[in-house]
Design a protein around this motif. Structure first.
Motif, short mmCIF file in Angstrom:
data_model
loop_
_atom_site.label_atom_id
_atom_site.label_comp_id
_atom_site.label_asym_id
_atom_site.label_seq_id
_atom_site.Cartn_x
_atom_site.Cartn_y
_atom_site.Cartn_z
N TRP A 75 6.96 18.62 6.65
CA TRP A 75 8.08 17.75 5.75
C TRP A 75 8.50 18.67 4.72
CZ3 TRP A 75 9.85 15.41 1.49
CH2 TRP A 75 10.83 14.29 1.46
N ILE A 87 10.43 21.48 6.30
CA ILE A 87 11.95 21.40 6.77
C ILE A 87 12.89 21.09 5.85
CG2 ILE A 87 13.10 19.42 8.09
CD1 ILE A 87 10.82 19.27 9.74
N LEU A 110 16.18 23.30 4.73
CA LEU A 110 17.09 22.69 4.30
C LEU A 110 17.79 23.34 3.14
CD1 LEU A 110 18.55 20.01 5.97
CD2 LEU A 110 17.77 18.79 4.05
N LEU A 113 19.61 26.46 3.89
CA LEU A 113 20.88 26.52 4.36
C LEU A 113 21.90 26.24 3.61
CD1 LEU A 113 21.68 25.49 7.41
CD2 LEU A 113 22.16 23.55 6.12
N ILE A 114 21.61 25.50 2.55
CA ILE A 114 22.45 25.24 1.79
C ILE A 114 22.98 26.51 0.99
CG2 ILE A 114 22.93 24.04 -0.66
CD1 ILE A 114 20.97 21.77 0.03
N THR A 165 24.94 28.63 3.14
CA THR A 165 26.16 28.24 3.14
C THR A 165 27.17 28.76 2.10
OG1 THR A 165 25.36 26.11 4.18
CG2 THR A 165 27.64 26.22 4.14
N VAL A 166 26.53 28.38 0.89
CA VAL A 166 27.09 28.72 -0.25
C VAL A 166 27.55 30.22 -0.31
CG1 VAL A 166 27.13 28.80 -3.06
CG2 VAL A 166 26.13 26.65 -1.57
N TYR A 212 15.91 16.95 -8.47
CA TYR A 212 15.10 17.62 -7.29
C TYR A 212 13.84 17.93 -7.59
CZ TYR A 212 19.22 17.41 -4.17
OH TYR A 212 20.30 17.08 -3.59
#
Lengths: 318, 652, 203
Positions: free
Chosen positions: A8, A11, A15, A18-19, A22-23, A62
Motif C-alpha cells: 500500500w 503505491i 503516486l 508521479l505528482i 508531473t510538476v 499528509y
C-alpha cells in the motif's frame, strides 16, 4: 491482494513521485505564472503566496495521515495503550484546528482584498501616463477592438504600446464572453448592454495570445486574438499608417460581423461606435441576425414589435 | 407523426446511430427476458410499486450506476478528443453536447440519486424506523427522478442534446440555441427536481419524528445527521431551481423576457439564480458523502467518531455558508471590489468547518485499529485527495487570483477533486460498505481493491495535470487546441488517467456480477462488526418492516453499545403485529404523465403537454380521494414475523 | 407508520394519529419550500422591474381600489377558513362545511377578479411578452393565482370527503392542512400586494 500495508505504502509513494514528475516535467509552459505586465504580476504574486500556505496545509495533513495509517493499522499485537476505542474528542485540539484555519483565512483575505482594489486602478508603475482607451467587443465568435481616440478598429488582434496603461472597456454583442490574455492579466466578462473595465499593461514587446474563455457555442474555441505590444514609436507609426491606409468600416461589413462565425484579422480606419454602442444596446446583433435569417429563440415577439417600430418610423418619415 | 419522428431521430452520426441500435436491442432483450421468465408481475408488485425504502434505494443506485456509465462514456469521448491537438474525432457541436450532458448527468442523475439511494437504504435503519415518513411520496420521488432522467437522456438520440454547458447560461441557452436540446435540459431537470424536493421533505420528517426511543439528536449517527442537513438544503435550494428553470422555459416557449437580451431581460439573473441553487447543490452532494466517510472510518477504525459535536456544528455552519457564496462562480462578471471581497471571505470561510472535519477524521484514526477493507480504502483515499480539492478551492475563492483561474482547467481539476474524491469515492465506499445490507452478501474484497487502485490512481493521473493545464492557459470547454499551445503532453497524461478510471468502473461492475455468483451469503445482520443500528437487524437483508421490535438507544454508537452490554440480539422477544403501508402504482403512472408533459413541452406539442399536466393532476385527485383507504395499510402477523426472523433464532 | 390507528384523544382530532402528525409536519416543511419558491419569484420581480423599455408602467394600469378589494376578499377568505377550523375543533361538521364553502366562494371571487384584471392589463398592452417587468409580474401573480385555483379544487374534494365520511382523524387532518395552505396563500398575497401593487403605484 494488498493485505500488506507495505504494498500500500509503495503505491502511495509511486503516486507521490508521479505528482512530482508531473510538476517538474511541465514547469516551462505555465504562462500564468510567467506574466509580462503589472496586472498579471499582482495575480501571480497572490497565487504563489497562497500556494505556499496550501502546500504547508497539505504537508501537515499528509504527514499526520501517513503517521496514523501506518502507526494505527490493525495487527495482532496491538497494545492497549495504542488503542482507545472510546476516545470521544478533545476540546483543546478542536480549538487549535479551528483557530489555525481562521488565521490562515485572514492571512489570505488581506492580500486578496488589497489586490482586488489595486486591480481596479491603473497600474501604479505608469501612474503618470494617461491610459489609452480601447473598446473590446465580443461577437460570436470574434473580438472587435475599437480605438475611439485614434478612430481605428481591428478584429482579432489588438496593438498596444509597451509600458503604457490600457483601459479596456469590455462588452459583447451577443453571448457572454470572457476577455483573457493569460500572460498579461486575468479576465473579465463582456456582456451585451453592459461595459466592464479592465486595466492592463504590457511590459515587454511581443505577441501575447488572448481569447474568449467563456463558452459561447460552436466557434468559441477559435475565438482568439493576438495582443501585440509594440514600442512607443512603432505603435505611433502603426496608428498613423492605419488611419491613412485602412478602409472605413461601413455598416454592411459590420453587420456581417454580427453573424455567428469565425473570421480572420481585419483593420479599419473608423469604428462601429459611430452606429452602435453594444454597451447600451443589447439587441443590435439579434436584430441583424433576424434580418439575415439566422434562427433565434426567445425573440419572436420583439421581432414583430421591432418591425412595427421600424415600419412606424418609416411611416412618420413620409 | 412520421414526419416528426423522421425530423428528430438523429441518423447522421454513426456513433449515435450505434447508440440507438444498442438501446433498441437492450430494450428488446429486456422485454424478452421479462416475458420469457414471466417476471412482469414480479417487476410490478415487488419493485415498481414498492414503498419499501430499501428497494427504492436499490432502484436509485442501479439508475445511478447506469447514469455513471453514460456520463463516464461522455467523459472518455471528451478525453479522446482532447488527447492530441487538432483532433477531429468529435466536431465542435458534438463535443459541446457531450460536455453538457456529462456535467448535468454526473451531478443530477448520478451523484444525487446514488446518495439518495444510500440514504434511502440506510437512514431509516440507522434511526431505528420502519420506513420513511411518507412511503408513498418516496415512490413518487424515485419515479419522477427516473422519468426526468429518461427525458434528459433521450435527447441525444431524438432531437439533439442540450449544448450550452451544465450551467446553461443565458443568452447562449436562449438566443444561441434554437433546437430542442435546451428544452430537454429544462424539463428533464424540472421533472426530476420534483422528486428531489419531495425526498428532502420526506427525510426531514422521518428524521425529526421517527427516531427510535432514546435517540436524541446528539446521539444520531453522522450519516443521518448529514442527511437531515442536506434535506434542509434541498428544501430551500430546489425551489430556486424550479423557478429558474420555469423562467427560462417560459422565455423559450412563451416569449417572456426574463433572461433574454431584448425587452429588459437580464441574462446575469440566470447566473445568479442558477448558482444560488447551484452552490448549495454542491453541498447537497458533498455533505452526505462526508456522512458516509464518517460511518466507514469509525467502523473500520474500531473507534467512535472523534468530535461528534463539532462535526455536527461544522455541518450546520457549512450548510448556512453554502447559501452565501454563489457570487464566487462569477467574480469576473464585473462586480465591485467590495462585493468580490465579501464573497472571497465567505468562500474561504467554508474551509474552516471543512478543515475541522478533516482533522476530526484524522483524530478518529488516532489510536485506532485500522482495517484496510475496500470500503475503508475508499474512505482513506478520500482524505489526502479531497484536501487537494479543498486547498485549491480556497485558492479559487480569492477573487483577485480567480481572474486567472476562472474558466480554466485549474477550475476543472479543482471541482473534480472535490466531487470525485468527495462524492464518488463516498458513493463507492458506501456501496461496498452497505452492499451486504442490500443484497445479503459482501462484494469480493480483492476485486474491490483492484477497482480501487485503478480508479484512484487513474483519477490522480487524470486530474493532477489539469491544474497545470490551467496555469498553462487552457480554458475549459474548448473542443481542441493547437500544437504550439504546448498542452499536448499534459493532455496525453490526463487521458491515460481517464482510461484507468474507466477500467476501475468496469471492475466494479464485474465485481457485482462476480460477487453474485461467488460470495457467501451473510449469516448475521452485522457484516462488519458495525456500530450503528442498521447492523442490528437479525438478517443480513432486513425484512420489509426492518426491526421486529423497535430498538432502544442509549449511546451515539447504539449497536456497539448494545454489543458491549450484551443486550444485542436478545432472545425470547414478544412480537406484536406490525403495521405497514400498502404498495402503490399511482406514483409510477403520475410520473409517466410528468414525462408526457415534459416531452410535449420540449417539442411544443401542446395537446401532449396539456394531456400530461391534466393526467398528473388526475393522479393527485385520485390519490386525495383514496388516501384514507391507502393509509390504512396492513398488519404483518406475529407468525410472519417469527418466520422472517428465523435465521436469528437458529443462531441463538 | 407504527400504531397508525392508535388514537391519542388528548389532542385535536387532526393530531390524533401518527400519520396525521407526520403529514402536518411534512406540510409545514413543504410550505417552507413554497416560501423559497415565492421568494425567488419575488426577487426576480424586483431584479427585473426596472428593465422597462416599452409598454405601460404599473402606475398607468393598476387600479388601487380594485386591488384593495381583491386583497380584502382574499383576507376574508383566510378568516373564514380559520372559522372553519374553529368549528372543526368543536366537532360541528355542518358549520365547518358552511365556512369552507364561504372560503371557497371568496377564493373564487378573488380568482375571478384576478383574471379580470389580467384581461384588463392585456388590453392595456401589458402582456406576458411585453417586457421583463410584465413577464415577472405575470409569473409572480400567476403562480399565486394557480395556487389559489389548485386550493379551490383541493378544498372542494376535501369537503366532499368530509361530508361522506364525517370528521375522522383523516378528514380533520386534510381540512387542517388545506387551511394552512390557504393561510399561506394569504400571507404570500400580502407581500405581493405591498411589493408589487402598492410600490408599483407609488412612483
Amino acid at each position: 491482494m494488498f493485505k500488506n500495508y507495505k504494498t500500500w505504502l509503495i503505491i502511495m509513494l509511486s503516486l507521490v513521485s508521479l505528482i512530482v514528475i508531473t510538476v517538474l516535467g511541465f514547469q516551462a509552459d505555465l504562462i500564468v505564472l510567467d506574466p509580462k505586465g503589472p496586472v498579471g504580476e499582482i495575480q501571480k504574486d497572490l497565487i504563489m503566496y497562497s500556494i505556499y500556505f496550501m502546500l504547508a496545509i497539505l504537508v501537515v495533513v499528509y504527514v499526520l495521515f501517513t503517521y496514523m495509517v501506518i502507526k494505527y493499522r490493525d495487527h495482532k499485537n496491538v497494545d492497549s495503550k495504542n488503542y482507545k476505542p472510546d476516545m470521544h474528542g478533545s476540546v483543546k485540539l478542536e480549538i487549535i484546528w479551528t483557530a489555525i484555519p481562521v488565521i490562515i483565512v485572514i492571512a489570505l483575505a488581506i492580500p486578496n482584498a488589497k489586490a482586488l482594489y489595486d486591480l481596479k486602478q491603473p497600474p501604479a508603475s505608469t501612474a503618470g501616463k494617461e491610459p489609452i482607451v480601447i473598446h473590446a467587443t465580443a461577437a460570436d465568435w470574434k473580438w472587435i477592438f475599437s480605438y475611439p481616440e485614434e478612430n481605428i478598429e481591428t478584429v482579432n488582434y489588438v496593438n498596444v504600446p509597451e509600458d503604457h496603461p490600457i483601459l479596456f472597456k469590455i462588452t459583447a454583442a451577443d453571448s457572454m464572453a470572457s476577455f483573457w490574455v493569460p500572460q498579461i492579466g486575468g479576465q473579465i466578462y463582456g456582456m451585451p448592454g453592459m461595459v466592464n473595465e479592465l486595466y492592463l499593461q504590457v511590459d515587454e514587446p511581443g505577441e501575447y495570445k488572448g481569447r474568449n474563455s467563456n463558452f459561447t457555442g460552436e466557434g468559441m474555441t477559435h475565438q482568439q486574438f493576438n495582443m501585440v505590444a509594440l514600442d512607443e514609436d512603432s505603435y505611433q507609426s502603426w496608428v498613423k499608417e492605419t488611419q491613412e491606409n485602412a478602409p472605413k468600416l461601413d455598416e454592411t461589413t459590420y453587420e456581417k460581423l454580427m453573424l455567428p462565425d469565425n473570421v480572420g484579422e481585419m483593420t479599419f480606419s473608423s469604428t462601429h461606435l459611430d452606429f452602435v454602442d453594444h454597451g447600451i444596446d443589447a439587441t443590435y446583433a439579434m436584430h441583424i441576425r433576424e434580418k439575415y435569417g439566422v434562427e433565434i429563440k426567445g425573440v419572436k415577439i420583439t421581432t414583430e414589435e421591432y418591425k412595427q417600430v421600424s415600419n412606424n418610423g418609416s411611416h412618420s418619415n413620409h | 407523426m412520421v414526419e416528426f419522428i423522421k425530423d428528430n431521430l438523429i441518423l447522421n452520426d454513426p456513433m449515435i446511430v450505434g447508440a440507438n441500435i444498442s438501446i433498441l436491442l437492450t430494450v428488446i432483450v429486456l422485454v424478452f427476458v421479462l416475458t420469457y421468465f414471466k417476471k412482469w408481475k414480479w417487476l410490478w408488485t415487488e419493485w415498481i410499486t414498492t414503498v419499501d425504502h430499501k428497494r427504492i434505494g436499490i432502484m436509485y443506485i442501479i439508475s445511478a450506476l447506469l447514469m455513471l456509465f453514460r456520463g463516464g462514456v461522455d467523459a472518455l469521448l471528451m478525453r479522446a478528443q482532447l488527447t492530441v491537438p487538432n483532433a477531429s474525432f468529435l466536431s465542435s457541436q458534438h463535443y459541446n453536447e457531450i460536455f453538457t450532458t456529462h456535467g448535468t448527468i454526473m451531478i443530477l442523475f448520478m451523484a444525487m440519486p446514488f446518495l439518495l439511494g444510500l440514504m434511502n437504504v440506510v437512514v431509516p435503519l440507522q434511526i431505528g424506523a420502519r420506513d420513511v415518513a411518507f412511503p408513498y411520496l418516496n415512490n413518487l420521488s424515485f419515479w419522477s427522478f427516473f422519468f426526468g432522467a429518461i427525458l434528459f437522456n433521450i435527447s441525444f438520440v431524438f432531437g439533439g442534446s442540450p449544448d450550452a454547458g451544465w450551467t446553461n447560461y443565458a443568452p447562449l441557452a436562449i438566443e444561441g440555441s434554437p433546437g430542442p436540446g435546451i428544452n430537454y435540459y429544462l424539463l428533464g431537470l424540472q421533472v426530476s427536481g420534483i422528486g428531489t424536493l419531495l425526498t428532502g421533505i420526506n427525510f426531514i420528517v422521518t428524521i425529526i419524528k421517527m427516531r427510535a426511543p432514546g435517540m436524541t439528536l446528539l446521539r444520531m449517527p453522522m450519516f443521518s445527521w448529514t442527511t437531515l442537513i442536506t434535506s434542509f438544503i434541498i428544501v430551500f435550494a430546489f425551489p430556486i431551481l424550479t423557478v429558474t428553470l420555469a423562467m427560462m422555459t417560459f422565455d423559450r416557449l412563451f416569449g417572456t423576457h426574463f433572461f433574454t437580451l431584448t425587452a429588459g431581460g437580464n441574462p446575469m439573473l440566470w447566473a445568479n439564480f442558477f448558482w444560488l441553487w447551484g452552490h448549495p447543490e454542491v453541498y447537497i452532494v458533498v455533505l452526505p458523502a462526508f456522512g458516509i466517510f464518517s460511518e466507514v472510518i469509525a467502523t473500520f477504525s474500531r473507534k467512535t467518531l472523534f468530535g461528534h459535536k463539532s462535526m455536527i456544528i461544522s455541518l450546520v455552519v457549512i450548510s448556512g455558508l453554502s447559501f452565501l457564496v454563489w457570487v464566487h462562480h462569477f467574480y469576473t462578471m464585473g462586480g465591485s471590489a467590495n462585493v468580490n471581497n465579501i464573497f472571497s471571505i465567505t468562500t474561504m470561510a467554508i474551509a474552516i468547518p471543512t478543515g475541522i472535519k478533516i482533522f476530526n477524521w484524522l483524530g478518529t484514526l488516532y489510536k485506532a485499529r485500522i482495517q484496510f477493507t475496500a470500503a475503508m480504502m475508499w474512505a482513506l483515499a478520500f482524505i489526502p485527495t479531497f484536501v487537494i480539492g479543498g486547498v485549491t478551492g480556497v485558492m479559487l475563492g480569492m477573487a483577485a487570483a480567480d481572474f486567472q483561474y476562472h474558466n480554466t482547467y485549474f477550475l476543472i481539476a479543482h471541482f473534480h477533486y472535490t466531487l470525485i474524491a468527495g462524492v464518488v469515492f463516498a458513493c463507492f465506499a458506501g456501496f461496498v460498505y452497505w452492499y451486504p445490507k442490500m443484497f445479503g452478501h459482501k462484494m469480493n474484497e480483492p476485486i474491490g481493491k483492484w477497482a480501487f487502485w485503478f480508479f484512484t490512481i487513474g483519477f490522480n493521473v487524470c486530474f493532477l495535470p489539469q491544474f497545470l493545464l490551467g496555469f498553462a492557459g487552457m480554458p475549459r470547454r474548448v473542443y481542441t487546441y493547437l500544437p504550439e499551445d504546448g498542452w499536448t503532453a499534459l493532455n496525453v497524461v490526463s487521458t491515460i488517467g481517464a482510461v484507468g478510471m474507466g477500467i476501475g468502473f468496469v471492475i466494479i461492475v464485474y465485481n457485482v456480477y462476480y460477487s453474485l455468483r461467488h460470495s457467501k451469503m451473510e449469516t448475521t445482520g452485522d457484516s462488519w462488526n458495525g456500530r450503528t443500528l442498521e447492523w442490528a437487524t437479525a438478517t443480513a437483508v432486513p425484512p420489509h418492516y426492518n426491526f421486529p421490535v423497535t430498538p432502544v438507544v442509549k449511546d451515539v454508537d447504539a449497536f456497539w453499545q448494545m454489543k458491549q452490554e450484551g443486550t444485542a440480539n436478545k432472545k425470547d422477544i414478544e412480537y406484536e403485529p406490525i403495521h405497514m403501508p400498502n404498495n402503490t402504482g399511482t406514483p409510477f403512472v403520475m410520473s409517466i404523465f410528468f414525462f408526457i408533459a415534459g416531452f410535449g413541452l420540449v417539442f411544443e406539442i401542446w395537446w401532449m403537454a396539456i394531456l400530461g399536466i391534466a393526467g398528473s393532476f388526475g393522479c393527485m385527485i385520485f390519490r386525495s380521494l383514496r388516501s384514507h383507504v391507502y393509509d390504512k395499510g396492513y398488519y404483518v402477523s406475529v407468525e410472519e414475523i417469527k418466520r422472517l426472523e428465523q435465521p436469528f433464532h437458529k443462531e441463538a | 407508520m407504527e400504531n397508525t390507528n392508535k388514537l391519542n384523544t388528548n389532542v385535536p382530532l387532526e393530531y390524533q394519529t401518527e400519520t396525521g402528525k407526520l403529514n402536518i409536519l411534512g406540510f409545514w416543511i413543504f410550505l417552507g419550500a413554497e416560501v423559497a419558491l415565492f421568494s425567488t419569484l419575488y426577487a426576480a420581480y424586483f431584479a427585473l422591474k426596472d428593465g422597462v423599455m416599452e409598454g405601460p408602467l404599473p402606475i398607468d394600469v393598476f387600479d388601487f381600489n380594485y386591488t384593495i378589494i381583491m386583497t380584502i376578499v382574499l383576507l376574508t377568505s383566510s378568516f373564514t377558513s380559520g372559522l372553519a377550523i374553529h368549528e372543526m375543533r368543536r366537532n360541528n361538521i355542518k358549520a365547518m362545511v358552511v365556512w369552507l364553502v364561504i372560503t371557497l366562494l371568496f377564493g373564487a371571487g378573488f380568482l375571478y377578479m384576478e383574471i379580470a384584471e389580467f384581461i384588463h392589463l392585456v388590453h392595456s398592452g401589458a402582456t406576458l411578452g411585453t417586457n421583463a417587468l410584465w413577464s415577472s409580474f405575470y409569473l409572480l401573480t400567476g403562480t399565486h393565482g394557480v395556487h389559489v385555483a389548485i386550493g379551490i379544487v383541493w378544498i372542494t374534494l376535501i369537503i366532499f370527503q368530509a361530508l361522506k365520511r364525517g370528521l375522522t382523524p383523516d378528514t380533520a387532518k386534510k381540512v387542517f392542512v388545506s387551511s394552512l395552505y390557504w393561510h399561506f396563500l394569504d400571507f404570500v398575497w400580502i407581500f405581493v400586494f405591498t411589493g408589487v401593487y402598492l410600490l408599483g403605484m407609488v412612483k
